[in-house]
Scaffold this motif. Structure first.
Motif, PDB file in Angstrom:
ATOM      1  N   GLU A   1       4.968  -3.810  -2.430  1.00 28.94           N
ATOM      2  CA  GLU A   1       3.940  -2.798  -2.259  1.00 28.94           C
ATOM      3  C   GLU A   1       4.093  -1.735  -3.349  1.00 28.94           C
ATOM      4  O   GLU A   1       5.192  -1.235  -3.593  1.00 28.94           O
ATOM      5  CB  GLU A   1       4.054  -2.142  -0.878  1.00 28.94           C
ATOM      6  CG  GLU A   1       3.723  -3.065   0.279  1.00 28.94           C
ATOM      7  CD  GLU A   1       2.228  -3.328   0.391  1.00 28.94           C
ATOM      8  OE1 GLU A   1       1.440  -2.526  -0.161  1.00 28.94           O
ATOM      9  OE2 GLU A   1       1.853  -4.335   1.021  1.00 28.94           O
TER      10      GLU A   1
ATOM     11  N   ASP B   1       3.176   1.931  -5.214  1.00 29.18           N
ATOM     12  CA  ASP B   1       2.613   3.251  -5.390  1.00 29.18           C
ATOM     13  C   ASP B   1       2.805   3.588  -6.870  1.00 29.18           C
ATOM     14  O   ASP B   1       3.178   2.721  -7.663  1.00 29.18           O
ATOM     15  CB  ASP B   1       3.267   4.280  -4.464  1.00 29.18           C
ATOM     16  CG  ASP B   1       4.774   4.291  -4.594  1.00 29.18           C
ATOM     17  OD1 ASP B   1       5.303   3.690  -5.555  1.00 29.18           O
ATOM     18  OD2 ASP B   1       5.441   4.880  -3.722  1.00 29.18           O
TER      19      ASP B   1
ATOM     20  N   SER C   1      -1.548  -3.369  -3.983  1.00 24.92           N
ATOM     21  CA  SER C   1      -1.714  -1.919  -3.866  1.00 24.92           C
ATOM     22  C   SER C   1      -2.908  -1.616  -2.977  1.00 24.92           C
ATOM     23  O   SER C   1      -3.985  -2.218  -3.142  1.00 24.92           O
ATOM     24  CB  SER C   1      -1.916  -1.291  -5.252  1.00 24.92           C
ATOM     25  OG  SER C   1      -2.200   0.090  -5.152  1.00 24.92           O
ATOM     26  N   ASP C   2      -2.717  -0.695  -2.039  1.00 22.11           N
ATOM     27  CA  ASP C   2      -3.781  -0.258  -1.141  1.00 22.11           C
ATOM     28  C   ASP C   2      -4.589   0.822  -1.852  1.00 22.11           C
ATOM     29  O   ASP C   2      -4.072   1.895  -2.185  1.00 22.11           O
ATOM     30  CB  ASP C   2      -3.177   0.290   0.153  1.00 22.11           C
ATOM     31  CG  ASP C   2      -4.230   0.607   1.197  1.00 22.11           C
ATOM     32  OD1 ASP C   2      -5.441   0.595   0.867  1.00 22.11           O
ATOM     33  OD2 ASP C   2      -3.854   0.891   2.353  1.00 22.11           O
TER      34      ASP C   2
ATOM     35  N   THR D   1      -6.803   2.779  -0.783  1.00 22.70           N
ATOM     36  CA  THR D   1      -7.011   4.006  -0.009  1.00 22.70           C
ATOM     37  C   THR D   1      -5.798   4.922  -0.045  1.00 22.70           C
ATOM     38  O   THR D   1      -5.908   6.091   0.307  1.00 22.70           O
ATOM     39  CB  THR D   1      -7.342   3.658   1.445  1.00 22.70           C
ATOM     40  OG1 THR D   1      -6.233   2.944   2.026  1.00 22.70           O
ATOM     41  CG2 THR D   1      -8.590   2.802   1.524  1.00 22.70           C
ATOM     42  N   LYS D   2      -4.660   4.406  -0.490  1.00 20.17           N
ATOM     43  CA  LYS D   2      -3.440   5.206  -0.538  1.00 20.17           C
ATOM     44  C   LYS D   2      -2.996   5.521  -1.964  1.00 20.17           C
ATOM     45  O   LYS D   2      -2.333   6.529  -2.188  1.00 20.17           O
ATOM     46  CB  LYS D   2      -2.304   4.488   0.202  1.00 20.17           C
ATOM     47  CG  LYS D   2      -2.558   4.287   1.688  1.00 20.17           C
ATOM     48  CD  LYS D   2      -1.393   3.571   2.346  1.00 20.17           C
ATOM     49  CE  LYS D   2      -1.631   3.384   3.834  1.00 20.17           C
ATOM     50  NZ  LYS D   2      -0.504   2.655   4.491  1.00 20.17           N
ATOM     51  N   VAL D   3      -3.321   4.643  -2.901  1.00 21.61           N
ATOM     52  CA  VAL D   3      -2.883   4.813  -4.297  1.00 21.61           C
ATOM     53  C   VAL D   3      -4.136   4.870  -5.165  1.00 21.61           C
ATOM     54  O   VAL D   3      -4.539   3.878  -5.781  1.00 21.61           O
ATOM     55  CB  VAL D   3      -1.949   3.680  -4.744  1.00 21.61           C
ATOM     56  CG1 VAL D   3      -1.295   4.027  -6.080  1.00 21.61           C
ATOM     57  CG2 VAL D   3      -0.879   3.409  -3.692  1.00 21.61           C
ATOM     58  N   GLU D   4      -4.769   6.023  -5.186  1.00 21.56           N
ATOM     59  CA  GLU D   4      -5.991   6.193  -5.968  1.00 21.56           C
ATOM     60  C   GLU D   4      -5.716   6.089  -7.459  1.00 21.56           C
ATOM     61  O   GLU D   4      -6.584   5.686  -8.239  1.00 21.56           O
ATOM     62  CB  GLU D   4      -6.622   7.544  -5.644  1.00 21.56           C
ATOM     63  CG  GLU D   4      -7.922   7.834  -6.370  1.00 21.56           C
ATOM     64  CD  GLU D   4      -9.024   6.868  -5.999  1.00 21.56           C
ATOM     65  OE1 GLU D   4      -9.856   6.570  -6.872  1.00 21.56           O
ATOM     66  OE2 GLU D   4      -9.039   6.419  -4.841  1.00 21.56           O
TER      67      GLU D   4
ATOM     68  N   GLU E   1      -7.361  10.638  -9.023  1.00 18.74           N
ATOM     69  CA  GLU E   1      -6.570  11.431  -8.080  1.00 18.74           C
ATOM     70  C   GLU E   1      -7.143  12.833  -7.911  1.00 18.74           C
ATOM     71  O   GLU E   1      -7.188  13.371  -6.794  1.00 18.74           O
ATOM     72  CB  GLU E   1      -5.122  11.509  -8.560  1.00 18.74           C
ATOM     73  CG  GLU E   1      -4.321  10.245  -8.346  1.00 18.74           C
ATOM     74  CD  GLU E   1      -2.862  10.405  -8.709  1.00 18.74           C
ATOM     75  OE1 GLU E   1      -2.033   9.635  -8.188  1.00 18.74           O
ATOM     76  OE2 GLU E   1      -2.541  11.311  -9.502  1.00 18.74           O
TER      77      GLU E   1
END
Length: 308
Positions: A59, A61, A113-114, A116-119, A196
């Motif tokens: 995963e 970030d 990578s998600d 919605t969490k890692v713009e 971001e």
């Protein structure tokens, strides 16, 4: 007229419930014909369930992304979201691919990578579909990694073939116009920071739940208008101060500078008449004009006499 309104109301009252019942039964029939895995993915996406993790998938970030990029010359990134139905449906296949790639190509990092969490990453790679697969490969030491948006089908066999050499069919850097501007260098970094910042502004200054792109468009328009007003006020102030300094006398009472097409009213009249261009002619100048006119008339009479 009243009878027509009554008939229309009665028809709506009778046919409305029938239409709703028919639509509901059709929806149930469609759902009953859907594959159980697809239906499960649809329900999971609707409820935004977390996609199951895999021991062979890292995963990402922002710090983990830079760490993996520095340690591996090849890596695959899957961009996903918990609300994405296709992401839920293809997650088992991606887990099988990650396990097979770990055995066959151990030097290739399989990540995801998600968005919605890692713009930062989704903006750097300009993700526009989900799930999005990206292949990153560094041609040599110290060279900027090449980015390719995987065009192969989402299956274990085809993705393994892609890692084995199928990546040569895709052009590097994806949607970017040149290799020097890719998601892995300064262009991608600036795009990630911009994404971001947009999300941060939306989370802190958007109480109306407007979509981020619409809210940023409104915000940029307001900032532009305020900037135009500020520039107008500043230019007006500077112009006023300049004119005040231009026409201001010094402490000794010296004559002020003269503006364009302006008479020197602070000088004596005779100097102003003789020195200032564009001043109306004085009495002395106008007095000489009859003499010139008289001499001209005498010469004319003399010419007429000679002709005779």
């Amino acid at each position: 007229m009243k009878s027509l309104v009554f008939l229309a109301t009665a028809a709506l009252a009778v046919l409305g419930p029938m239409f709703l019942i028919t639509a509901a039964s059709a929806a149930e029939e469609i759902e009953s014909n859907v594959h159980p895995d697809e239906l499960e993915a649809k329900i999971a996406a609707r409820e935004k369930r977390p996609i199951p993790k895999s021991a062979y998938v890292t995963e990402l970030d922002r710090p983990a992304y830079f760490d993996v990029l520095s340690k591996h010359d090849e890596m695959v990134i899957e961009f996903y979201a918990n609300w994405c139905m296709a992401c839920h449906g293809l997650s088992p296949e991606y887990a099988r691919f990650a396990e097979a790639a770990h055995k066959k190509y151990p030097n290739v990092a399989i990540t995801r990578s998600d968005i919605t969490k890692v713009e930062y990453l989704s903006s750097s790679f300009m993700v526009d579909i989900l799930p999005q697969l990206v292949y990153i490969r560094r041609p040599g030491p110290g060279i900027t990694p090449e980015v390719r948006y995987i065009s192969a089908n989402f299956s274990t066999s085809e993705l393994l073939d892609y890692l084995g050499g199928g990546w040569t069919m895709d052009k590097p850097s994806g949607g970017y116009t040149s290799v020097w501007c890719t998601p892995t260098n300064l262009c991608g970094h600036m795009g990630g920071l911009l994404g971001e910042s947009v999300i941060w502004v939306d989370q802190h200054f958007n109480p109306f739940n407007i979509p981020p792109w619409a809210f940023m468009a409104i915000l940029v328009s307001v900032v532009y208008l305020l900037g135009q007003v500020a520039v107008g006020l500043i230019s007006s102030y500077v112009r006023t101060r300049y004119r005040q300094n231009l026409y201001k006398k010094d402490s000794e009472g010296a004559p002020r500078p003269v503006g364009f097409n302006e008479y020197r009213s602070d000088l004596p009249a005779e100097k102003s008449d003789s020195t200032q261009p564009g001043t109306p002619p004085s009495s002395s100048t106008s007095a000489k004009s009859p003499k010139h006119n008289g001499s001209a008339s005498k010469r004319t009479k003399a010419k007429k006499a000679n002709k005779k």
